[in-house]
Scaffold this active site. Structure first.
Site, PDB file in Angstrom:
ATOM      1  CD  GLU A  14     -11.886 -97.185  70.447  1.00 35.58           C
ATOM      2  OE1 GLU A  14     -12.563 -96.801  71.418  1.00 35.58           O
ATOM      3  OE2 GLU A  14     -12.350 -97.348  69.303  1.00 35.58           O
ATOM      4  CD  GLU A  39      -9.812 -89.020  66.909  1.00 38.73           C
ATOM      5  OE1 GLU A  39     -10.210 -90.193  66.846  1.00 38.73           O
ATOM      6  OE2 GLU A  39      -9.310 -88.421  65.937  1.00 38.73           O
ATOM      7  CG  ASP A  89      -8.098 -93.067  59.446  1.00 37.61           C
ATOM      8  OD1 ASP A  89      -9.330 -93.259  59.526  1.00 37.61           O
ATOM      9  OD2 ASP A  89      -7.538 -92.072  59.923  1.00 37.61           O
ATOM     10  CG  ASP A 125     -15.806-101.059  56.959  1.00 35.04           C
ATOM     11  OD1 ASP A 125     -14.713-100.639  57.404  1.00 35.04           O
ATOM     12  OD2 ASP A 125     -16.514-100.380  56.187  1.00 35.04           O
ATOM     13  CB  THR A 163     -17.151 -98.426  66.700  1.00 36.08           C
ATOM     14  OG1 THR A 163     -17.246 -98.692  65.292  1.00 36.08           O
ATOM     15  CG2 THR A 163     -16.262 -99.478  67.355  1.00 36.08           C
ATOM     16  CD  GLU A 164     -18.856 -93.299  67.627  1.00 34.38           C
ATOM     17  OE1 GLU A 164     -17.739 -93.738  67.266  1.00 34.38           O
ATOM     18  OE2 GLU A 164     -19.063 -92.847  68.772  1.00 34.38           O
ATOM     19  CD  GLU A 166     -18.919-103.222  65.161  1.00 31.46           C
ATOM     20  OE1 GLU A 166     -18.238-102.584  65.994  1.00 31.46           O
ATOM     21  OE2 GLU A 166     -19.114-104.437  65.236  1.00 31.46           O
TER      22      GLU A 166
HETATM   23  N1  SAM Z   1     -12.971 -96.067  66.130  1.00 31.90           N
HETATM   24  C1  SAM Z   1     -14.061 -95.193  65.668  1.00 31.90           C
HETATM   25  C2  SAM Z   1     -15.190 -96.022  65.138  1.00 31.90           C
HETATM   26  O1  SAM Z   1     -14.978 -97.222  64.882  1.00 31.90           O
HETATM   27  O2  SAM Z   1     -16.284 -95.490  65.003  1.00 31.90           O
HETATM   28  C3  SAM Z   1     -13.544 -94.187  64.617  1.00 31.90           C
HETATM   29  C4  SAM Z   1     -13.063 -94.773  63.333  1.00 31.90           C
HETATM   30  S1  SAM Z   1     -12.389 -93.546  62.219  1.00 31.90           S
HETATM   31  C5  SAM Z   1     -12.390 -94.345  60.677  1.00 31.90           C
HETATM   32  C6  SAM Z   1     -10.690 -93.523  62.641  1.00 31.90           C
HETATM   33  C7  SAM Z   1     -10.381 -92.556  63.766  1.00 31.90           C
HETATM   34  O3  SAM Z   1      -9.036 -92.744  64.190  1.00 31.90           O
HETATM   35  C8  SAM Z   1     -10.524 -91.112  63.354  1.00 31.90           C
HETATM   36  O4  SAM Z   1     -11.273 -90.419  64.319  1.00 31.90           O
HETATM   37  C9  SAM Z   1      -9.074 -90.631  63.287  1.00 31.90           C
HETATM   38  O5  SAM Z   1      -8.950 -89.261  63.574  1.00 31.90           O
HETATM   39  C10 SAM Z   1      -8.404 -91.503  64.331  1.00 31.90           C
HETATM   40  N2  SAM Z   1      -6.981 -91.739  64.070  1.00 31.90           N
HETATM   41  C11 SAM Z   1      -6.460 -92.146  62.906  1.00 31.90           C
HETATM   42  N3  SAM Z   1      -5.128 -92.254  62.974  1.00 31.90           N
HETATM   43  C12 SAM Z   1      -4.802 -91.935  64.253  1.00 31.90           C
HETATM   44  C13 SAM Z   1      -3.562 -91.850  64.937  1.00 31.90           C
HETATM   45  N4  SAM Z   1      -2.417 -92.094  64.321  1.00 31.90           N
HETATM   46  N5  SAM Z   1      -3.577 -91.486  66.240  1.00 31.90           N
HETATM   47  C14 SAM Z   1      -4.749 -91.197  66.859  1.00 31.90           C
HETATM   48  N6  SAM Z   1      -5.945 -91.242  66.249  1.00 31.90           N
HETATM   49  C15 SAM Z   1      -5.978 -91.605  64.964  1.00 31.90           C
END
Ligand code: SAM
Length: 185
Positions: A14, A39, A89, A125, A163-164, A166
């Site tokens: 993931e 991450e 993101d 979302d 996920t969190e 979600e």
């Molecule tokens: N997947 C989790 C969830 O659904 O609850 C977290 C979603 S959060 C919006 C996006 C996560 O992806 C963040 O913790 C961010 O730091 C990480 N992230 C974003 N771009 C990334 C990258 N290029 N490589 C590794 N992690 C990344």
């Protein structure tokens, strides 16, 4: 990666696992697979480690700290069986489109790293990101195996591990999901 797991079995990763609920629940449910959560932010990774350490430790789960742009320095071609992208993101500005984890450049990398029958599951979302991703995957010759515009009100909701993000954002509107695979011969 083989050396880091006790047993050599299918590899699920993931990218951007956040605090890790999703990958932890998957690893718990499926001891027959190996899981790696990736991450890029150390503080988020630390939160995931703290959370996971409070639970039962799982030999089939590892967490790694790096940015997805480094993927090809970490994994070998054809090594990954299954890739999850959850609530990536959105990078809504056009000039940041390359940073989206479903951009052409990333899809190319995934294609090389995935096994022949490997698949990618993507949930979000964010409608804009989902529409962009549908276009990007079709332009890049991926096959759409499954699409839902309202995952939580579909039959697949039963087996869905949340996920969190979600949990937090599904009160505001639908969750979109796609499963794609490469059209390799
Ligand atoms: N997947 C989790 C969830 O659904 O609850 C977290 C979603 S959060 C919006 C996006 C996560 O992806 C963040 O913790 C961010 O730091 C990480 N992230 C974003 N771009 C990334 C990258 N290029 N490589 C590794 N992690 C990344």
């Amino acid at each position: 990666y083989h050396d880091i797991f006790e047993i050599n079995q299918p590899l699920y990763i993931e990218i951007g696992m956040g605090k890790g609920d999703f990958i932890y629940q998957n690893a718990l449910k499926h001891p027959e697979n190996n899981y790696i959560g990736i991450e890029k932010f150390p503080s988020v990774l630390a939160a995931a480690i703290n959370k996971i350490n409070k639970n039962q430790s799982l030999p089939n789960l590892k967490l790694m700290h790096f940015d997805a742009i480094e993927l090809e320095n970490v994994f070998e071609n054809g090594e990954i069986d299954h890739l999850f992208l959850n609530f990536s993101d959105p990078w809504p500005k056009k000039r940041h489109a390359k940073r989206r984890l479903t951009s052409s450049a990333f899809l190319d990398v995934y294609r090389r790293l995935l096994k022949k029958d490997g698949v990618i599951e993507f949930k979000t979302d964010n409608r804009g990101l989902f529409e962009y991703s549908l276009q990007s995957v079709t332009e890049n010759n991926y096959h759409l195996d499954y699409v839902s515009l309202d995952l939580h009100n579909s039959p697949e909701a039963n087996d869905n591990i949340m996920t969190e993000y979600e949990r937090k954002f599904s009160v505001n509107g639908p969750i979109y999901k796609m499963i794609i695979s490469d059209c390799k011969e």
